[in-house]
Design a protein around this motif. Structure first.
Motif, PDB file in Angstrom:
ATOM      1  N   ARG A  77       0.733  -1.165  -0.027  1.00 36.35           N
ATOM      2  CA  ARG A  77       0.115   0.076   0.036  1.00 36.35           C
ATOM      3  C   ARG A  77       0.835   1.336  -0.023  1.00 36.35           C
ATOM      4  O   ARG A  77       1.882   1.335   0.725  1.00 36.35           O
ATOM      5  CB  ARG A  77      -0.821   0.248   1.156  1.00 36.35           C
ATOM      6  N   HIS A  91      -4.562  -1.288  11.146  1.00 35.20           N
ATOM      7  CA  HIS A  91      -5.111  -1.675   9.989  1.00 35.20           C
ATOM      8  C   HIS A  91      -4.103  -2.755   9.392  1.00 35.20           C
ATOM      9  O   HIS A  91      -4.258  -2.837   7.965  1.00 35.20           O
ATOM     10  CB  HIS A  91      -5.431  -0.580   9.008  1.00 35.20           C
ATOM     11  N   THR A  94      -5.978  -5.471   7.524  1.00 33.22           N
ATOM     12  CA  THR A  94      -7.088  -5.151   6.967  1.00 33.22           C
ATOM     13  C   THR A  94      -7.062  -5.220   5.623  1.00 33.22           C
ATOM     14  O   THR A  94      -5.989  -4.818   5.089  1.00 33.22           O
ATOM     15  CB  THR A  94      -7.599  -3.486   7.346  1.00 33.22           C
ATOM     16  N   PHE A  96      -8.264  -3.630   2.234  1.00 33.82           N
ATOM     17  CA  PHE A  96      -8.936  -2.452   1.669  1.00 33.82           C
ATOM     18  C   PHE A  96      -9.628  -2.671   0.432  1.00 33.82           C
ATOM     19  O   PHE A  96      -9.601  -3.466  -0.344  1.00 33.82           O
ATOM     20  CB  PHE A  96      -7.938  -1.287   1.683  1.00 33.82           C
ATOM     21  N   GLU A  97     -10.524  -1.957   0.360  1.00 34.93           N
ATOM     22  CA  GLU A  97     -11.426  -1.726  -1.073  1.00 34.93           C
ATOM     23  C   GLU A  97     -10.384  -1.357  -1.956  1.00 34.93           C
ATOM     24  O   GLU A  97     -10.604  -1.347  -3.435  1.00 34.93           O
ATOM     25  CB  GLU A  97     -12.654  -0.855  -0.896  1.00 34.93           C
ATOM     26  N   GLU A 100     -10.047   4.063  -0.409  1.00 35.53           N
ATOM     27  CA  GLU A 100      -9.700   4.798   1.087  1.00 35.53           C
ATOM     28  C   GLU A 100      -9.075   6.278   0.668  1.00 35.53           C
ATOM     29  O   GLU A 100      -8.189   6.219  -0.237  1.00 35.53           O
ATOM     30  CB  GLU A 100      -9.069   3.788   2.017  1.00 35.53           C
ATOM     31  N   LEU A 103      -5.314   6.654  -0.281  1.00 39.62           N
ATOM     32  CA  LEU A 103      -4.521   5.591  -0.723  1.00 39.62           C
ATOM     33  C   LEU A 103      -4.373   5.634  -2.153  1.00 39.62           C
ATOM     34  O   LEU A 103      -5.168   5.869  -3.163  1.00 39.62           O
ATOM     35  CB  LEU A 103      -5.588   4.258  -0.398  1.00 39.62           C
ATOM     36  N   TYR A 106      -2.370   0.291  -4.484  1.00 41.25           N
ATOM     37  CA  TYR A 106      -2.748  -0.573  -3.574  1.00 41.25           C
ATOM     38  C   TYR A 106      -2.537  -1.946  -4.415  1.00 41.25           C
ATOM     39  O   TYR A 106      -3.543  -2.268  -5.280  1.00 41.25           O
ATOM     40  CB  TYR A 106      -4.191  -0.637  -2.804  1.00 41.25           C
ATOM     41  N   SER A 120      -6.120   0.795  -6.687  1.00 41.87           N
ATOM     42  CA  SER A 120      -6.459   2.304  -5.979  1.00 41.87           C
ATOM     43  C   SER A 120      -6.902   2.926  -7.228  1.00 41.87           C
ATOM     44  O   SER A 120      -6.744   2.501  -8.364  1.00 41.87           O
ATOM     45  CB  SER A 120      -5.135   2.804  -5.478  1.00 41.87           C
TER      46      SER A 120
END
Length: 159
Positions: A77, A91, A94, A96-97, A100, A103, A106, A120
């Protein structure tokens, strides 16, 4: 940490038989590396890396092509804001989508694609050279098998 013209090198030994969580935070006045539960900070004056002007190499030293990372890399990330120690700890496990706030890169490597897919909004897909996918089971659903000492319920609390 050493100052060799790079963004930080740890001189401590790292356990090579287990996953390690590594995070790096670069600011104008410090650089910090988080390695699992250890924090290494060095103060100074640093120029932030501009990701829009060049390539980001993971596991490869462009100054010495024969010096490459021998290990597994997952969940990379890149943020355009300095994450706090608490945010990093909260996190680190975590998924992530990709949308965020802050970001800008990713790569979770879950799609097993020929390219490193950036999830991202930046869409900076990368080239994988010489890598091989190894399935990660960290985020898989837990499977209940059988227990003679507990009720038939199971859960994982990540907090």
């Amino acid at each position: 940490m050493t100052n060799s013209g790079d963004y930080g090198v740890l001189s401590d030994e790292v356990n090579t038989d287990a996953w390690q969580h590594v995070a790096v935070v670069l600011t104008a006045s410090s650089r910090t590396i988080y390695l699992d539960d250890k924090v290494y900070t060095e103060s100074g004056t640093y120029t932030a890396y501009d990701f829009s002007t060049g390539n980001l190499h993971l596991g490869w030293d462009r100054a010495a092509g024969n010096r490459s990372f021998k290990g597994l890399i997952d969940e990379v990330r890149v943020w355009n804001l300095a994450r706090t120690e608490q945010e990093i700890l909260d996190h680190r496990l975590t998924q992530f989508e990709g949308n965020e706030t802050g970001l800008i890169g990713y790569w979770n490597f879950d799609d097993r694609a020929v390219t490193a897919t950036d999830l991202s909004p930046s869409g900076k897909h990368g080239t994988i050279n010489g890598g091989t996918y190894v399935l990660n089971t960290l985020f898989n659903d837990m499977e209940y098998r059988r227990s003679s000492t507990a009720k038939r319920t199971a859960f994982v609390n990540t907090n």
